[in-house]
Design an enzyme around this catalytic site. Sequence first.
Site, PDB file in Angstrom:
ATOM      1  CG  HIS A   7      24.469  33.838  48.690  1.00  0.00           C
ATOM      2  ND1 HIS A   7      23.484  34.649  49.198  1.00  0.00           N
ATOM      3  CD2 HIS A   7      24.344  33.919  47.342  1.00  0.00           C
ATOM      4  CE1 HIS A   7      22.798  35.205  48.205  1.00  0.00           C
ATOM      5  NE2 HIS A   7      23.304  34.786  47.067  1.00  0.00           N
ATOM      6  CD  GLU A 130      21.650  38.129  45.576  1.00  0.00           C
ATOM      7  OE1 GLU A 130      22.419  37.156  45.563  1.00  0.00           O
ATOM      8  OE2 GLU A 130      20.405  38.005  45.691  1.00  0.00           O
TER       9      GLU A 130
END
Length: 134
Positions: A7, A130
């Site tokens: 994402h 991330e």
Amino acid sequence: MIGRLNHVAIAVPDLEAARAIYLGILGARVAPPQPLPEQGVRVAFVELPNARIELMEPLGEKSPIHGFLERNPAGGIHHLCYEVDDIRAARDHLLALGARVLGEGEPRPGAHGKPVLFLHPKDFCGSLIELEEV
Ligand code: CO
């Protein structure tokens, strides 16, 4: 080492307004908002055919995205999330190459309940990364 893009996270000042933009104007599928108190954010995932967009607004006084929104009051791209097979092996590989892992360096449960880690933006072209184990 990294796999698919999982994402792109966008920090927003108003999650409902952001959901309305993705739902109503861009015509995307957007999941209901979900509070993540341990991460200090409330999120809503936009489900695209090939990835997700994580819309996130601050939750609580100590939200880690307060400072980001002070610098970017209209919101902005906050981080990219890449998938890895083994997050501890990925961390050890990166640390051995001199990259900096944020926090204690121990993976914590992320928005999907899977272990995540964050990498220092200064080591990665100015973007917060991330890693999520899938
Ligand atoms: Co994320």
